[in-house]
Every structure is written in C-alpha cells, then in structure tokens.
Design a protein around this motif. Structure first.
Motif, short mmCIF file in Angstrom:
data_model
loop_
_atom_site.label_atom_id
_atom_site.label_comp_id
_atom_site.label_asym_id
_atom_site.label_seq_id
_atom_site.Cartn_x
_atom_site.Cartn_y
_atom_site.Cartn_z
N GLN A 9 -3.71 -3.69 1.32
CA GLN A 9 -2.56 -4.23 0.63
C GLN A 9 -1.96 -5.38 1.44
OE1 GLN A 9 -0.12 -1.75 -1.88
NE2 GLN A 9 -0.81 0.07 -0.75
N LYS A 10 -1.02 -6.09 0.85
CA LYS A 10 -0.41 -7.24 1.52
C LYS A 10 0.28 -6.84 2.82
CE LYS A 10 0.36 -10.00 -2.66
NZ LYS A 10 1.36 -10.66 -3.53
N ASN A 11 0.79 -5.61 2.87
CA ASN A 11 1.46 -5.15 4.10
C ASN A 11 0.48 -4.60 5.13
OD1 ASN A 11 0.70 -2.76 2.96
ND2 ASN A 11 2.76 -1.90 2.77
N GLY A 12 -0.80 -4.65 4.81
CA GLY A 12 -1.82 -4.19 5.74
C GLY A 12 -2.30 -2.77 5.51
N ASP A 13 -1.60 -2.01 4.67
CA ASP A 13 -2.01 -0.62 4.41
C ASP A 13 -3.37 -0.59 3.73
OD1 ASP A 13 0.30 0.36 5.48
OD2 ASP A 13 1.33 0.65 3.56
N LYS A 14 -4.20 0.35 4.17
CA LYS A 14 -5.53 0.49 3.59
C LYS A 14 -5.59 1.66 2.61
CE LYS A 14 -7.90 -1.64 7.51
NZ LYS A 14 -8.97 -1.51 8.53
N TYR A 15 -4.45 1.94 2.04
CA TYR A 15 -4.39 3.04 1.08
C TYR A 15 -3.34 2.75 0.03
CZ TYR A 15 -0.03 4.42 3.38
OH TYR A 15 1.24 4.42 3.88
N ILE A 16 -3.41 3.49 -1.05
CA ILE A 16 -2.36 3.47 -2.08
C ILE A 16 -1.88 4.91 -2.26
CG2 ILE A 16 -3.20 1.44 -3.31
CD1 ILE A 16 -4.52 3.34 -5.33
N PRO A 17 -0.62 5.10 -2.59
CA PRO A 17 -0.12 6.48 -2.76
C PRO A 17 -0.54 7.06 -4.11
CG PRO A 17 1.64 4.89 -3.13
CD PRO A 17 0.45 4.09 -2.70
N TYR A 18 -0.88 8.34 -4.10
CA TYR A 18 -1.09 9.09 -5.34
C TYR A 18 0.27 9.28 -5.99
CZ TYR A 18 -4.77 11.95 -7.63
OH TYR A 18 -5.76 12.44 -8.46
N TRP A 19 0.30 9.73 -7.22
CA TRP A 19 1.61 9.96 -7.84
C TRP A 19 2.33 11.12 -7.14
CZ3 TRP A 19 -2.93 11.13 -10.72
CH2 TRP A 19 -3.17 12.49 -10.92
N PRO A 20 3.68 11.14 -7.15
CA PRO A 20 4.42 12.26 -6.57
C PRO A 20 4.04 13.55 -7.29
CG PRO A 20 5.89 10.42 -7.00
CD PRO A 20 4.58 10.08 -7.67
N ALA A 21 3.58 14.53 -6.53
CA ALA A 21 3.04 15.73 -7.16
C ALA A 21 3.50 16.99 -6.45
CB ALA A 21 1.50 15.67 -7.15
#
Length: 371
Positions: free
Chosen positions: A109-121
């Motif tokens: 991502q633009k902020n450098g994160d190599k992940y995306i969050p799953y939905w709140p579960a």
C-alpha cells in the motif's frame, strides 16, 4: 485513586501463610438495596464450597453419561479425561478484530503496508491453549468440535457457524484468526499475515458428519434434530463455497490430485520446507516444492469433505445438479485404481506423496560458525 473511565482495579492484601481468602465482585453495590451481606454470604465460605461441590458432581455425572464411562476405566485416567474436557470448554472464548491479509508478492500500500485488513469480525471458538495460543486455528477447531458437540451440540453449532461467517467471496477462510490485542501479542511477526492461497485441513467436516450421522442414528431428541437439520441446511451454501475453494485452488496437475500450497521453495534455512498449511508442520515431503507435488493427506481430506457434502445433500433431500456433482466426485476419489497410480509405492506397499525430492541437500552455515 479512581478515574471516571477506569477499567482496572489494584487491591493489595497482606496475609500470613497459610491462609485462604475469598474475593467477591458485586455489581450494583451503590443501589438503594444492594443486600451486600446476603450476597457476599452466598458467594463465599461454606455456601460457596457446597455449591461448587454440587456443580462438580453434576459435571462428573454428565461426563460419565455422555462418554459412556464404565468401571474398566481407572480413576487416574478418568481424572485426566475430565480435566481435558474442562480445559477445552474453559478455553472457549469470544474474539473480535481484523485479520491481516497479505498482498501478492511485490505489492504494497502507499503507506508501505504489505497487507490489507479483513473485515471486522467476531469469532466464538475454542483455542489450543488460552495462555499460549489465545486464538482460533481452523484445523484445530474441527478436532475440538469432535468432543464439544457431544457435550453440547448447540455450542458446537454456534462455534462452527462463527467460523463459516469468516468465508470470503472466494470461499476462503483465514487459517489463523488473530483477532484483538491479546491474540496478536502471542504471535511472532512472521506468522501474522494470512495468505489467500493457503488453506488448512477442512476438519470441521468431521464434526458436521457426526452431527448428520447422529440424526440418522436417533442420538438426538426431536427438538435437537430439528435444530441441527436447520443448521446444516443454512450452512450448506457456505460449506459448498469452502469446498469449491479447495477443489479449485489446491488441485494438482492431474485430475483427482491435490497439494498444499504455501511451501517455501526459496528457503535456505530448511532441508525440507515446512508445510504449515497441512497442519502436519514438520511432516517430511518433497525437498523441492513445486506444482508437480501430489499430497496424499489432502486427497484424503477432499474425499472426507466430498462424502460429507454428499451425505448432507442426501439427508436434506436436495435433488440438484450440485448433489450429483458430489456423488460423481466421491466416486472418483474413492477409486483405488487412480489412488494406486498416483500414490502407491509398489516396493513398500505404502501410499506416499509425490514430488521432486533428493536426500543430497545441505544447509550452508555462516562462516563464523564454520570457523
């Protein structure tokens, strides 16, 4: 000292050993008629001890009845079984948060994160160890439910339902559920991200098969059987989605073959790369992972899942093309001629994985260690 939004209390007691102390938490102590003395009396001392003994007796009697305990079992073995069940039930917890899903290699991502969050579960589940592994593991949970459904089928269906609620549009369920700060605090950083290409044995089918078979065998009351039937009917669509994910993403090069994705074929730290996704983490497989592999354990899991889906469809009297597909696939995976062709070793008479393997491998040591 108290703050308006405080959520912790520290209370120090100095005593001379040996000693016993009862600590009671009372709600509504500031109300007009809190009945503090009466309530404390019910929750401490002899009255509490009597109630605990009564509850323990109820638990032991129910344990003996459910698991058909007879006089052949010695007291020490009986104690171990009761303790194991108590720990399993006591470890059930409710977790809430968001898993971290790894982006494809090379993306960020633009902020450098190599992940995306799953939905709140939310996840209501048992855990392998509340102190050391306070999180849900997909393949562990199927084994947990083999015991829990016998104790309380409603709890088991609630837990399985929570897991099925985590299926995404592709039919994938993250295999480790690291939800909330408590769970995250116990996970090494390299294991936090969940990979959408990686699965875990579909062990939930073990418990679902037992529940369906239990109805056929009249193990449940009419009311319980009706609730289980309703649950299976509602769960079927998601179970099918989960199965189809396995059938499409974990399939091998040849029809009717499967292999666990997620093995590291670039590692220089392991002679035989682990297969964490299989649940048999250190089980030795081909030394050089690639898409030519055929894993016999996954083939067995697929047959179990196929037969379970076929059984549920037949139980629910589902006359559809989907049911016919499961019958066809079940027959294919039950074919010993194909199984022998893909996995049987004639010399030993045993079934093995297939893959690119050599014993002539080594790990290069750092120069400092060599010296």
């Amino acid at each position: 000292m108290a703050e308006d939004s405080s959520n912790a209390m520290i209370y120090q007691v100095s005593i001379k050993l040996p000693a016993k102390i009862d600590i009671v938490f009372l709600s509504g102590a500031g109300s007009k008629n809190p009945m503090t003395a009466e309530r404390v009396n019910r929750l401490t001392g002899p009255m509490l001890s009597t109630r605990l003994k009564s509850k323990q007796k109820d638990f032991e009697e129910r344990y003996d009845q459910i698991f058909n305990i007879n006089n052949k079992i010695v007291s020490k073995e009986l104690s171990v079984g009761r303790a194991a069940l108590s720990s399993l039930l006591g470890g059930i917890g409710y977790f809430y948060g968001q898993s971290k899903i790894a982006l494809p290699k090379g993306f960020s991502q633009k902020n450098g994160d190599k992940y995306i969050p799953y939905w709140p579960a939310a996840l209501y589940t048992a855990v392998p160890s509340r102190s050391f592994f306070p999180r849900g593991f997909l393949w562990d949970e199927g084994f947990h439910q083999l015991v829990i459904w016998r104790w309380d089928a409603h709890i088991s269906m609630d837990i399985i339902g929570h897991w099925l609620d985590l299926i995404n549009a592709d039919g994938w369920i993250p295999r480790e559920q690291i939800l909330g700060a408590e769970a995250l605090s116990k996970v090494p950083e390299e294991f936090v991200l969940q990979y959408p290409s990686n699965g875990n044995p579909p062990t939930l089918f073990l418990a679902l098969r037992d529940l369906a078979s239990g109805i056929h065998a009249h193990q449940f009351s009419d009311e319980e059987a009706e609730k289980i039937s309703t649950f299976l009917k509602r769960a079927y669509v998601r179970l099918n989605s989960w199965f189809q994910w396995f059938n499409s993403t974990q399939s091998g090069k040849y029809e009717g073959t499967f292999f666990w994705h997620g093995r590291d074929n670039m590692t220089t730290r392991e002679l035989n790369p682990k297969t964490l996704t299989s649940g048999l983490d250190d089980y030795p497989r081909a030394s050089h992972p690639n898409d030519e592999e055929r894993h016999v354990d996954l083939r067995c899991w697929m047959l179990l899942a196929t037969n379970c889906m076929r059984s549920i469809a037949g139980f629910l009297k589902m006359d559809s093309s989907l049911e016919k597909d499961y019958y066809k696939l079940s027959d294919q995976l039950s074919d010993f001629e194909t199984l022998n062709k893909m996995h049987l070793d004639d010399k030993t008479g045993a079934y093995f994985d297939f893959g690119n393997h050599t014993e002539k491998v080594g790990v290069a040591l750092p120069l400092s260690l060599v010296i």
